[in-house]
Scaffold this active site. Structure first.
Site, PDB file in Angstrom:
ATOM      1  N   ASN A  35       0.820  -1.205   0.000  1.00  0.00           N
ATOM      2  CA  ASN A  35       0.000   0.000   0.000  1.00  0.00           C
ATOM      3  C   ASN A  35       0.860   1.263   0.000  1.00  0.00           C
ATOM      4  O   ASN A  35       2.086   1.201   0.136  1.00  0.00           O
ATOM      5  CB  ASN A  35      -0.947  -0.023   1.205  1.00  0.00           C
ATOM      6  CG  ASN A  35      -2.268   0.653   0.943  1.00  0.00           C
ATOM      7  OD1 ASN A  35      -2.320   1.700   0.320  1.00  0.00           O
ATOM      8  ND2 ASN A  35      -3.345   0.050   1.424  1.00  0.00           N
ATOM      9  N   HIS A  65      20.379   1.098  15.044  1.00  0.00           N
ATOM     10  CA  HIS A  65      21.591   1.740  15.555  1.00  0.00           C
ATOM     11  C   HIS A  65      22.057   1.052  16.827  1.00  0.00           C
ATOM     12  O   HIS A  65      21.244   0.654  17.665  1.00  0.00           O
ATOM     13  CB  HIS A  65      21.329   3.216  15.876  1.00  0.00           C
ATOM     14  CG  HIS A  65      21.167   4.073  14.681  1.00  0.00           C
ATOM     15  ND1 HIS A  65      22.233   4.593  13.995  1.00  0.00           N
ATOM     16  CD2 HIS A  65      20.062   4.506  14.031  1.00  0.00           C
ATOM     17  CE1 HIS A  65      21.801   5.313  12.982  1.00  0.00           C
ATOM     18  NE2 HIS A  65      20.477   5.268  12.974  1.00  0.00           N
ATOM     19  N   ALA A 112      -3.016  -2.782  13.301  1.00  0.00           N
ATOM     20  CA  ALA A 112      -2.551  -1.433  13.000  1.00  0.00           C
ATOM     21  C   ALA A 112      -1.759  -0.846  14.160  1.00  0.00           C
ATOM     22  O   ALA A 112      -2.147  -0.979  15.327  1.00  0.00           O
ATOM     23  CB  ALA A 112      -3.741  -0.533  12.670  1.00  0.00           C
ATOM     24  N   ARG A 135      -4.510 -13.825  19.846  1.00  0.00           N
ATOM     25  CA  ARG A 135      -5.353 -14.984  19.557  1.00  0.00           C
ATOM     26  C   ARG A 135      -4.852 -15.656  18.290  1.00  0.00           C
ATOM     27  O   ARG A 135      -3.961 -15.156  17.637  1.00  0.00           O
ATOM     28  CB  ARG A 135      -6.823 -14.613  19.458  1.00  0.00           C
ATOM     29  CG  ARG A 135      -7.237 -13.879  18.201  1.00  0.00           C
ATOM     30  CD  ARG A 135      -8.761 -13.667  18.218  1.00  0.00           C
ATOM     31  NE  ARG A 135      -9.247 -12.975  17.055  1.00  0.00           N
ATOM     32  CZ  ARG A 135      -9.692 -13.568  15.948  1.00  0.00           C
ATOM     33  NH1 ARG A 135      -9.684 -14.868  15.829  1.00  0.00           N
ATOM     34  NH2 ARG A 135     -10.144 -12.854  14.932  1.00  0.00           N
TER      35      ARG A 135
END
Length: 157
Positions: A35, A65, A112, A135
């Site tokens: 996307n 880093h 998300a 789950r």
């Protein structure tokens, strides 16, 4: 250009504003969707399996880093490079960050905003910072197997 695993099956959809640094270190399976606004930084190898969906503004970075020496600037301490493996049939939600050394098993869903830094077992639904399996796919949440329903039966003062 990133390497497609099998060019005879090459179905790759990449939306605008996707950036890939070190593309020779990226291997992409077939029927993958990337996307808009995704950034892939591959100083070490990144393998993305077949049929994977990558949501908007995901960051996948196989380098970090070093910062352990407080007497040195972080920018002068070099990098730790570790490969990333993302299995097949994975859905990575919007704004997820996948860090060096992460392994996402086949069939996973990454919620998300999650930050993946370790291993997510196959067919898991993982969320949070750091991402943890909450789950398994194929097992719908019910009143008996959700934390929310378990705490709903507790006495509250």
């Amino acid at each position: 250009m990133a390497t497609l695993k099998d060019r005879s099956k090459a179905k790759l959809c990449v939306l605008p504003d996707v950036t890939i640094h070190y593309p020779t270190n990226v291997q992409i399976g077939y029927n993958v969707f990337v996307n808009r606004g995704v950034q892939i930084d591959a100083p070490s190898s990144i393998c993305i399996g077949d049929g994977t969906l990558i949501g908007p503004h995901v960051v996948i970075n196989s380098g970090n880093h070093r910062f352990d020496a407080p007497d040195l600037w972080i920018r002068n301490q070099g990098h730790d490079l570790r490969p990333i493996i993302i299995g097949s049939d994975v859905w990575i939600g919007a704004n997820v960050t996948i860090l060096a050394g992460a392994i996402v098993g086949d069939g996973c869903v990454i919620g998300a905003g999650a930050v993946v830094s370790g291993k997510i077992p196959a067919n898991s639904v993982a969320t949070g910072i750091p991402a943890r399996a909450v789950r398994r796919r194929g097992r719908r949440p019910t009143a008996e197997n959700t934390e929310e329903s378990n705490t709903a039966h507790m006495d509250h003062d």
